[in-house]
Design a protein around this motif. Structure first.
Motif, PDB file in Angstrom:
ATOM      1  N   ILE A 143       2.116  -2.333   2.671  1.00 13.13           N
ATOM      2  CA  ILE A 143       2.658  -2.089   4.013  1.00 13.13           C
ATOM      3  C   ILE A 143       3.525  -0.835   4.014  1.00 13.13           C
ATOM      4  CG2 ILE A 143       4.180  -2.977   5.808  1.00 13.13           C
ATOM      5  CD1 ILE A 143       3.277  -5.810   4.984  1.00 13.13           C
ATOM      6  N   VAL A 144       4.409  -0.732   3.020  1.00 17.05           N
ATOM      7  CA  VAL A 144       5.280   0.449   2.915  1.00 17.05           C
ATOM      8  C   VAL A 144       4.442   1.708   2.716  1.00 17.05           C
ATOM      9  CG1 VAL A 144       7.054   1.571   1.521  1.00 17.05           C
ATOM     10  CG2 VAL A 144       7.257  -0.861   2.064  1.00 17.05           C
ATOM     11  N   LEU A 256      -8.330  10.434  10.148  1.00 19.19           N
ATOM     12  CA  LEU A 256      -8.767   9.507   9.112  1.00 19.19           C
ATOM     13  C   LEU A 256      -7.596   8.997   8.280  1.00 19.19           C
ATOM     14  CD1 LEU A 256     -11.121   8.057   7.926  1.00 19.19           C
ATOM     15  CD2 LEU A 256     -11.562  10.008   6.427  1.00 19.19           C
ATOM     16  N   LYS A 257      -6.646   9.860   7.984  1.00 19.64           N
ATOM     17  CA  LYS A 257      -5.481   9.413   7.210  1.00 19.64           C
ATOM     18  C   LYS A 257      -4.700   8.345   7.973  1.00 19.64           C
ATOM     19  CE  LYS A 257      -3.333  12.243   4.528  1.00 19.64           C
ATOM     20  NZ  LYS A 257      -3.370  11.512   3.211  1.00 19.64           N
ATOM     21  N   LEU A 258      -4.599   8.498   9.290  1.00 18.20           N
ATOM     22  CA  LEU A 258      -3.937   7.470  10.095  1.00 18.20           C
ATOM     23  C   LEU A 258      -4.725   6.163  10.022  1.00 18.20           C
ATOM     24  CD1 LEU A 258      -1.707   6.676  12.062  1.00 18.20           C
ATOM     25  CD2 LEU A 258      -3.129   7.549  13.933  1.00 18.20           C
ATOM     26  N   GLY A 259      -6.052   6.263  10.060  1.00 15.04           N
ATOM     27  CA  GLY A 259      -6.891   5.073   9.933  1.00 15.04           C
ATOM     28  C   GLY A 259      -6.684   4.384   8.596  1.00 15.04           C
ATOM     29  N   LEU A 260      -6.585   5.184   7.518  1.00 19.07           N
ATOM     30  CA  LEU A 260      -6.337   4.618   6.191  1.00 19.07           C
ATOM     31  C   LEU A 260      -4.967   3.938   6.140  1.00 19.07           C
ATOM     32  CD1 LEU A 260      -7.657   7.512   3.913  1.00 19.07           C
ATOM     33  CD2 LEU A 260      -8.821   5.393   4.537  1.00 19.07           C
ATOM     34  N   SER A 265      -1.891  -1.065   5.728  1.00 19.05           N
ATOM     35  CA  SER A 265      -0.896  -1.966   6.317  1.00 19.05           C
ATOM     36  C   SER A 265      -1.526  -3.315   6.661  1.00 19.05           C
ATOM     37  CB  SER A 265      -0.296  -1.327   7.580  1.00 19.05           C
ATOM     38  OG  SER A 265       0.352  -0.107   7.266  1.00 19.05           O
ATOM     39  N   PHE A 266      -2.754  -3.282   7.156  1.00 18.54           N
ATOM     40  CA  PHE A 266      -3.456  -4.515   7.527  1.00 18.54           C
ATOM     41  C   PHE A 266      -3.668  -5.419   6.314  1.00 18.54           C
ATOM     42  CE2 PHE A 266      -7.676  -6.562   7.572  1.00 18.54           C
ATOM     43  CZ  PHE A 266      -7.424  -7.565   8.501  1.00 18.54           C
ATOM     44  N   VAL A 267      -4.197  -4.843   5.213  1.00 14.43           N
ATOM     45  CA  VAL A 267      -4.450  -5.671   4.028  1.00 14.43           C
ATOM     46  C   VAL A 267      -3.132  -6.110   3.392  1.00 14.43           C
ATOM     47  CG1 VAL A 267      -6.720  -4.669   3.579  1.00 14.43           C
ATOM     48  CG2 VAL A 267      -4.711  -3.642   2.534  1.00 14.43           C
TER      49      VAL A 267
END
Length: 312
Positions: A143-144, A256-260, A265-267
């Motif tokens: 998350i961090v 794409l970096k924002l998507g990553l 954070s999701f996982v």
């Protein structure tokens, strides 16, 4: 069913990987040459096809859930490897690596990454099996990392600060120029390393840093070490070809970096809440796929808009 409990699958998979690597370096890239986009695209298709064939094998022998876990892990690792591509491009530019030798650097970098990640996966699996609370630590770390990635868009690479690089330069003399595709040469009875070896060392240490993000992320979708390792391996094996396809087009994937960051954070949240609510693998895979697809489509739309504005 955990595939990691069967010895023959580990042996068979290891022999397959070694055979593919021997075929790659010993046959198709025996002579150093600059890899064209056409050649890289073909190899990318080959590696993705092999990964999907392996995924089908997992489905056939172990059922749909392990197969979905492999697919989710592969998708996570493949998407996170985009950061590797960007950093590799910066490293090759910094060290002025000739195009003909870049594949050799990535080959040995990948070989080292397979060993390093294998050790990290074994360690991570042992920790999770012994200390369940480690999963909360992994989740919080992801998350961090995701939040930091979202708010730090610019990537900075400082190879000159690499401690391993400093140590090698202090202990062993380095040739001033590249000696074809050789890592070491002998001069006047003394062994000297070439800048090409230094690049490999920096690539290895850089991948170690990336592995600290990607491996905990895959543990969020499966605890089977074999699934974690094989999904990592297939993504890494295709990383070299992916680099030669996208190295010059990374700036176009603006979002794409924002998507990553969202995926990490999701996982991470998934790991933290695992004991409260178990998110089905199918839903996890769908979320990851939708987030990445949205980031890629948004990036393509933005790139086209900028081109149109430039023409106007």
């Amino acid at each position: 069913m955990m595939l990691s409990g069967t010895l023959w699958v580990w042996v068979g998979f290891t022999l397959f990987v070694l055979a593919m690597l021997a075929l790659d370096l010993g046959v198709f890239h025996r002579q150093a040459h600059a890899v064209s986009i056409k050649e890289a695209s073909l190899w990318s298709v080959v590696w993705i096809t092999l990964a999907m064939a392996f995924n089908a094998g997992v489905y056939f022998f172990s059922g749909p859930d392990p197969a979905l876990q492999f697919l989710a892990g592969y998708l996570i690792e493949k998407s996170l490897s985009v950061d590797n591509i960007f950093v590799f491009a910066l490293l090759f530019s910094y060290f002025h690596v000739p195009a003909a030798y870049q594949h050799r650097v990535l080959f040995w970098g990948v070989l080292g990454a397979l060993v390093i990640r294998g050790l990290l996966i074994v360690l991570g699996a042992a920790l999770l099996d012994t200390f369940h609370w480690i999963s909360y630590l992994f989740g919080a770390f992801l998350i961090v990392t995701g939040v930091r990635m979202a708010f730090h868009q610019e990537e900075e690479v400082h190879p000159e600060r690499n401690p391993l690089l400093k140590l090698v330069r202090r202990l062993v003399p380095v040739t001033p120029d590249y000696e074809r595709d050789r890592f070491m040469v002998r001069r006047a009875g003394h062994v000297l390393v070439t800048p090409l070896l230094l690049v490999v060392l920096v690539v290895e240490t850089t991948d170690l840093i990336f592995a600290l993000d990607s491996i905990p992320a895959i543990f969020a979708v499966t605890l089977d070490p074999f699934i974690v390792y094989t999904s990592n391996v297939f993504a890494i094996l295709g990383l070299r070809s992916l680099y030669f396809v996208f190295a010059n087009a990374m700036a176009r994937f603006y979002y794409l970096k924002l998507g990553l960051a969202v995926v990490l954070s999701f996982v991470g949240v998934k790991m933290v809440l695992a004991d409260i609510y178990h998110l089905p693998t199918t839903l996890s895979l769908a979320v990851i796929a939708v987030v990445l697809a949205t980031a890629i489509i948004a990036s393509v739309v933005r790139a086209r808009r900028l081109v149109e504005e430039h023409r106007a």
